[in-house]
Design a protein around this motif. Structure first.
Motif, PDB file in Angstrom:
ATOM      1  N   GLN A 182      45.120  34.645  40.441  1.00  0.00           N
ATOM      2  CA  GLN A 182      46.275  34.396  41.306  1.00  0.00           C
ATOM      3  C   GLN A 182      45.870  34.662  42.746  1.00  0.00           C
ATOM      4  OE1 GLN A 182      46.821  36.791  38.522  1.00  0.00           O
ATOM      5  NE2 GLN A 182      47.003  34.866  37.381  1.00  0.00           N
ATOM      6  N   LEU A 183      46.314  33.794  43.641  1.00  0.00           N
ATOM      7  CA  LEU A 183      45.937  33.885  45.049  1.00  0.00           C
ATOM      8  C   LEU A 183      47.166  34.104  45.918  1.00  0.00           C
ATOM      9  CD1 LEU A 183      43.479  30.857  45.157  1.00  0.00           C
ATOM     10  CD2 LEU A 183      42.906  33.250  44.785  1.00  0.00           C
ATOM     11  N   GLN A 184      47.012  34.963  46.908  1.00  0.00           N
ATOM     12  CA  GLN A 184      48.097  35.244  47.842  1.00  0.00           C
ATOM     13  C   GLN A 184      47.551  35.118  49.256  1.00  0.00           C
ATOM     14  OE1 GLN A 184      51.363  36.185  47.015  1.00  0.00           O
ATOM     15  NE2 GLN A 184      51.895  36.162  49.181  1.00  0.00           N
ATOM     16  N   ALA A 185      48.001  34.084  49.963  1.00  0.00           N
ATOM     17  CA  ALA A 185      47.582  33.886  51.353  1.00  0.00           C
ATOM     18  C   ALA A 185      48.564  34.579  52.284  1.00  0.00           C
ATOM     19  CB  ALA A 185      47.501  32.402  51.661  1.00  0.00           C
ATOM     20  N   SER A 186      48.033  35.163  53.343  1.00  0.00           N
ATOM     21  CA  SER A 186      48.877  35.840  54.323  1.00  0.00           C
ATOM     22  C   SER A 186      48.198  35.816  55.677  1.00  0.00           C
ATOM     23  CB  SER A 186      49.145  37.287  53.889  1.00  0.00           C
ATOM     24  OG  SER A 186      47.938  38.012  53.822  1.00  0.00           O
ATOM     25  N   GLY A 207      43.646  39.189  39.020  1.00  0.00           N
ATOM     26  CA  GLY A 207      43.695  38.647  37.677  1.00  0.00           C
ATOM     27  C   GLY A 207      42.385  38.192  37.107  1.00  0.00           C
ATOM     28  N   SER A 208      41.315  38.193  37.896  1.00  0.00           N
ATOM     29  CA  SER A 208      40.050  37.748  37.360  1.00  0.00           C
ATOM     30  C   SER A 208      38.915  38.279  38.224  1.00  0.00           C
ATOM     31  CB  SER A 208      40.012  36.223  37.310  1.00  0.00           C
ATOM     32  OG  SER A 208      38.878  35.785  36.599  1.00  0.00           O
ATOM     33  N   ASN A 213      34.005  40.664  48.294  1.00  0.00           N
ATOM     34  CA  ASN A 213      34.261  40.610  46.848  1.00  0.00           C
ATOM     35  C   ASN A 213      34.697  41.954  46.287  1.00  0.00           C
ATOM     36  OD1 ASN A 213      33.812  37.858  46.581  1.00  0.00           O
ATOM     37  ND2 ASN A 213      31.644  38.106  46.084  1.00  0.00           N
ATOM     38  N   ALA A 214      34.302  43.029  46.934  1.00  0.00           N
ATOM     39  CA  ALA A 214      34.751  44.351  46.483  1.00  0.00           C
ATOM     40  C   ALA A 214      36.259  44.503  46.655  1.00  0.00           C
ATOM     41  CB  ALA A 214      34.014  45.430  47.242  1.00  0.00           C
ATOM     42  N   LYS A 215      36.813  43.789  47.641  1.00  0.00           N
ATOM     43  CA  LYS A 215      38.254  43.837  47.900  1.00  0.00           C
ATOM     44  C   LYS A 215      38.982  42.610  47.360  1.00  0.00           C
ATOM     45  CE  LYS A 215      37.910  46.695  52.059  1.00  0.00           C
ATOM     46  NZ  LYS A 215      38.237  46.806  53.507  1.00  0.00           N
ATOM     47  N   ASN A 216      38.238  41.724  46.682  1.00  0.00           N
ATOM     48  CA  ASN A 216      38.837  40.497  46.135  1.00  0.00           C
ATOM     49  C   ASN A 216      39.579  39.697  47.208  1.00  0.00           C
ATOM     50  OD1 ASN A 216      37.840  41.129  43.647  1.00  0.00           O
ATOM     51  ND2 ASN A 216      39.810  41.647  42.726  1.00  0.00           N
ATOM     52  N   TYR A 258      42.777  26.622  41.416  1.00  0.00           N
ATOM     53  CA  TYR A 258      43.815  27.617  41.684  1.00  0.00           C
ATOM     54  C   TYR A 258      44.163  27.589  43.163  1.00  0.00           C
ATOM     55  CZ  TYR A 258      42.007  29.146  37.203  1.00  0.00           C
ATOM     56  OH  TYR A 258      41.583  29.176  35.908  1.00  0.00           O
ATOM     57  N   TRP A 259      45.460  27.655  43.450  1.00  0.00           N
ATOM     58  CA  TRP A 259      45.952  27.560  44.822  1.00  0.00           C
ATOM     59  C   TRP A 259      46.934  28.676  45.125  1.00  0.00           C
ATOM     60  CZ3 TRP A 259      44.433  23.776  48.332  1.00  0.00           C
ATOM     61  CH2 TRP A 259      43.594  22.772  47.811  1.00  0.00           C
ATOM     62  N   GLY A 260      46.834  29.173  46.345  1.00  0.00           N
ATOM     63  CA  GLY A 260      47.824  30.112  46.824  1.00  0.00           C
ATOM     64  C   GLY A 260      49.054  29.379  47.328  1.00  0.00           C
TER      65      GLY A 260
END
Length: 125
Positions: free
Chosen positions: A2-6, A25-26, A73-76, A114-116
């Protein structure tokens, strides 16, 4: 995933914004990520992309030298630092992800699974 853009907002021409794309989620480090934008009445176009390891990037000609894509990548999280913003940058910005075994940079929207939800960027003149 799951992606969350901000990070979008209203900024004057010449200003800066940093967008974030947070994943959950992954295993995010197995995904290539792209940033896209869509202005009213226009198609969704790629802005920048980064491979899963963060070692290679791609930029649309219109943003080269002004935008920088990076990832932690450590913070996804993947970031899009936008400097020197112009009114023509006004759009809804989306991040997208695709699991990629080759560690390639993916420059086409059709390659992403997958899209935010998108974040609005408005640049005033």
């Amino acid at each position: 995933v799951q992606l969350q853009a901000s990070g979008g907002g209203l900024v004057q021409a010449g200003g800066s914004l940093r967008l974030s794309c947070a994943a959950s989620g992954s295993t995010f480090s197995t995904y290539a990520v792209g940033w896209f934008r869509q202005a009213p009445g226009k198609e969704r176009d790629v802005v920048a992309a980064i491979n899963k390891s963060g070692t290679n990037t791609y930029y649309a000609d219109s943003v080269k030298g002004r935008f920088t894509v990076s990832r932690d990548n450590a913070k996804n999280t993947v970031y899009l630092q936008m400097n020197g913003l112009k009114p023509e940058d006004t759009a809804v910005f989306y991040c997208a992800a695709a699991r990629d075994r080759r560690d390639a940079v993916l420059g086409y929207a059709t390659l992403y699974d997958y899209w935010g939800q998108g974040t609005q960027v408005t640049v005033s003149s």
